[in-house]
Design a protein around this motif. Structure first.
Motif, PDB file in Angstrom:
ATOM      1  N   VAL A   1       8.064  29.930   8.061  1.00 26.66           N
ATOM      2  CA  VAL A   1       8.528  29.067   9.150  1.00 26.66           C
ATOM      3  C   VAL A   1       8.974  29.946  10.316  1.00 26.66           C
ATOM      4  N   ASP A   2       8.493  29.632  11.500  1.00 27.16           N
ATOM      5  CA  ASP A   2       8.795  30.415  12.694  1.00 27.16           C
ATOM      6  C   ASP A   2      10.198  30.093  13.195  1.00 27.16           C
ATOM      7  N   ILE A   3      11.096  31.058  13.132  1.00 23.03           N
ATOM      8  CA  ILE A   3      12.476  30.858  13.567  1.00 23.03           C
ATOM      9  C   ILE A   3      12.575  30.623  15.064  1.00 23.03           C
ATOM     10  N   ASP A   4      11.554  31.031  15.808  1.00 19.03           N
ATOM     11  CA  ASP A   4      11.556  30.854  17.264  1.00 19.03           C
ATOM     12  C   ASP A   4      10.993  29.510  17.698  1.00 19.03           C
ATOM     13  N   SER A   5      10.669  28.656  16.734  1.00 20.80           N
ATOM     14  CA  SER A   5      10.111  27.341  17.055  1.00 20.80           C
ATOM     15  C   SER A   5      11.161  26.257  16.829  1.00 20.80           C
ATOM     16  N   PRO A   6      11.769  25.719  17.886  1.00 19.19           N
ATOM     17  CA  PRO A   6      12.761  24.645  17.729  1.00 19.19           C
ATOM     18  C   PRO A   6      12.211  23.448  16.970  1.00 19.19           C
ATOM     19  N   LEU A   7      10.919  23.147  17.192  1.00 16.39           N
ATOM     20  CA  LEU A   7      10.306  22.007  16.520  1.00 16.39           C
ATOM     21  C   LEU A   7      10.360  22.180  15.003  1.00 16.39           C
ATOM     22  N   MET A   8      10.059  23.379  14.512  1.00 12.01           N
ATOM     23  CA  MET A   8      10.068  23.647  13.083  1.00 12.01           C
ATOM     24  C   MET A   8      11.499  23.675  12.527  1.00 12.01           C
ATOM     25  N   ILE A   9      12.405  24.267  13.287  1.00 17.98           N
ATOM     26  CA  ILE A   9      13.790  24.362  12.812  1.00 17.98           C
ATOM     27  C   ILE A   9      14.400  22.974  12.652  1.00 17.98           C
ATOM     28  N   PHE A  10      14.276  22.135  13.695  1.00 18.64           N
ATOM     29  CA  PHE A  10      14.934  20.834  13.646  1.00 18.64           C
ATOM     30  C   PHE A  10      14.199  19.839  12.747  1.00 18.64           C
ATOM     31  N   LYS A  11      13.016  20.197  12.314  1.00 20.61           N
ATOM     32  CA  LYS A  11      12.321  19.355  11.338  1.00 20.61           C
ATOM     33  C   LYS A  11      13.070  19.351  10.007  1.00 20.61           C
ATOM     34  N   TYR A  12      13.663  20.496   9.647  1.00 17.12           N
ATOM     35  CA  TYR A  12      14.343  20.635   8.354  1.00 17.12           C
ATOM     36  C   TYR A  12      15.867  20.689   8.488  1.00 17.12           C
ATOM     37  N   PHE A  13      16.352  20.879   9.709  1.00 11.66           N
ATOM     38  CA  PHE A  13      17.771  21.177   9.893  1.00 11.66           C
ATOM     39  C   PHE A  13      18.726  20.052   9.474  1.00 11.66           C
ATOM     40  N   PRO A  14      18.424  18.778   9.732  1.00 15.38           N
ATOM     41  CA  PRO A  14      19.393  17.730   9.373  1.00 15.38           C
ATOM     42  C   PRO A  14      19.806  17.762   7.899  1.00 15.38           C
ATOM     43  N   VAL A  15      18.837  17.846   6.993  1.00 15.94           N
ATOM     44  CA  VAL A  15      19.155  17.869   5.564  1.00 15.94           C
ATOM     45  C   VAL A  15      19.911  19.142   5.193  1.00 15.94           C
ATOM     46  N   LEU A  16      19.453  20.281   5.732  1.00 20.35           N
ATOM     47  CA  LEU A  16      20.105  21.553   5.417  1.00 20.35           C
ATOM     48  C   LEU A  16      21.538  21.576   5.953  1.00 20.35           C
ATOM     49  N   ALA A  17      21.718  21.100   7.174  1.00 21.02           N
ATOM     50  CA  ALA A  17      23.050  21.123   7.788  1.00 21.02           C
ATOM     51  C   ALA A  17      24.005  20.171   7.076  1.00 21.02           C
ATOM     52  N   PHE A  18      23.526  18.983   6.728  1.00 17.34           N
ATOM     53  CA  PHE A  18      24.391  18.021   6.041  1.00 17.34           C
ATOM     54  C   PHE A  18      24.808  18.572   4.678  1.00 17.34           C
ATOM     55  N   THR A  19      23.867  19.170   3.967  1.00 15.12           N
ATOM     56  CA  THR A  19      24.159  19.715   2.642  1.00 15.12           C
ATOM     57  C   THR A  19      25.173  20.845   2.720  1.00 15.12           C
ATOM     58  N   GLU A  20      24.957  21.799   3.627  1.00 17.16           N
ATOM     59  CA  GLU A  20      25.873  22.938   3.732  1.00 17.16           C
ATOM     60  C   GLU A  20      27.248  22.491   4.209  1.00 17.16           C
ATOM     61  N   SER A  21      27.298  21.532   5.110  1.00 18.03           N
ATOM     62  CA  SER A  21      28.589  21.031   5.590  1.00 18.03           C
ATOM     63  C   SER A  21      29.355  20.344   4.464  1.00 18.03           C
TER      64      SER A  21
END
Length: 378
Positions: A115-135
């Motif tokens: 996954v390209d870390i420089d691609s906002p589209l790719m990051i935010f595709k997975y970020f909601p689940v990851l962020a909710f879980t870690e929080s």
């Protein structure tokens, strides 16, 4: 529907009051008023946490015998009774605390998924689940930290704070929250989204085991009891369970099979990073009574031998790390080493080794005296 939910919460509160002998009056209207006040305290209100609300009420309302006796324990227990048990929720503070871990995870682990870390589209595709879980994990970790906090004697601000909070009641309530399937609401959310599997469940169990070990070991240090090296090493290996949860979730989100070689390599890297972080945070962890591998080694091996024994574990892990690094795809290996160098420089360390130089701080022989001296100089 909303009115029915409110009536259900009110009924639950009144029933809870009666079952725990928290009924201050013989009249229904009075008890209903108290129940509604309790429910109001549970509602979010800007940056006010529960303790701040209590302080405001204590300052502006008469201090009745009922309020003095029950205000902390009653509300904290009630929080578990109403709807916090079944609904996964996270607060802003937990999200803020999780932010640095999420940033590090994206920069260090996404490369293992292509996954390209420089691609906002790719990051935010997975970020909601990851962020909710870690929080959510950080929120529970915050409860565990409150249990481990050490109340101090004397006329200090910290001692006064603990007195106001009714420390013992808070500690017992938070311990109950952590011991009774604390991840169940989060697991329900992940299961509904088709993201849960046995391996992820096992990592969440590792998290529960880590917190239990942390409480056991830190209490042992506080009460001058013996601890075992087996428990210490088990705890340090479990400590990065949240990274493994996020990594396994990312495989699920992408519909990919888990790469066990990558997981094994990252587990060794996580072990070394946890030791490095513990050495950096050593003094703070002593003050706050947190798990710290150097603290534990000082207790087991003594102040003179502890640094050498820890160095041996580091050397063995570095050898395994270097061997596994050679098994990775050369491009991935190079990319990960560059990321490690970036992370160590950002942390203020510069060295030839990708994980930075190893600097073991001077050990603290008498932790009680160290805390006392630090508090007196504040």
């Amino acid at each position: 529907m909303e009115e029915l939910r409110k009536l259900e919460q009110l009924h639950t509160t009144l029933t809870f009051m009666q079952s725990h002998n928290f009924v201050p009056s013989s009249t229904l209207d009075s008890n209903r008023f108290i129940a509604n006040l309790i429910l109001l305290l549970l509602q979010p209100c800007g940056e006010l946490n529960l303790d701040m609300k209590f302080r405001l009420l204590s300052e502006y309302l008469p201090k009745s015998a009922f309020w003095k006796k029950h205000h902390n324990g009653f509300v904290l227990k009630l929080m578990k009774e109403i709807n916090h048990e079944e609904v996964a929720m996270v607060g802003l503070e937990a999200m803020e605390r999780a932010n640095s871990t999420l940033e590090d995870f994206c920069r260090s682990y996404f490369m293992f998924h292509g996954v390209d870390i420089d691609s906002p589209l790719m990051i935010f595709k997975y970020f909601p689940v990851l962020a909710f879980t870690e929080s959510y994990i950080y929120q529970l970790d915050g409860l565990n930290e409150k249990i481990l906090s050490i109340p101090t004697e004397g006329d200090t601000s910290l001692a006064k704070e603990f007195e106001k909070m009714n420390y013992q009641c808070w500690a017992e309530t938070f311990a109950n929250m952590l011991e009774k399937d604390p991840f169940r609401p989060l697991l329900n959310v992940l299961e509904l989204r088709g993201l849960l599997n046995d391996r992820i469940r096992e990592e969440f169990r590792s998290g529960e085991e880590y917190w239990a070990l942390e409480r056991k070991l830190c209490r042992a240090l506080t009460h001058k009891m013996e601890i075992s090296i087996k428990d210490v090493m088990r705890a340090i290996h479990l400590k990065s369970f949240d990274y493994r949860v996020l990594n396994l979730l990312l495989y699920q989100l992408r519909g990919q099979e888990v790469n066990d070689l990558h997981m094994e390599f990252l587990s060794v890297s996580e072990f070394l990073v946890e030791i490095s972080d513990d050495l950096f945070d050593y003094e703070d962890d002593v003050l706050e009574n947190n798990f710290n591998i150097l603290r534990m080694f000082v207790k087991i091996y003594g102040p003179a031998a502890a640094p050498a024994m820890l160095a041996k574990y580091i050397t063995d892990a570095e050898e395994r790390y270097d061997n596994l690094l050679k098994t990775l795809d050369p491009q991935l290996s190079s990319k990960y080493q560059r990321r490690c160098e970036e992370a160590t420089k950002e942390g203020g360390k510069v060295s030839g080794h990708p994980l930075g130089t190893w600097s073991i701080p001077p050990v603290i022989v008498n932790e009680d005296l160290y805390r006392s001296n630090c508090l007196n100089t504040e």
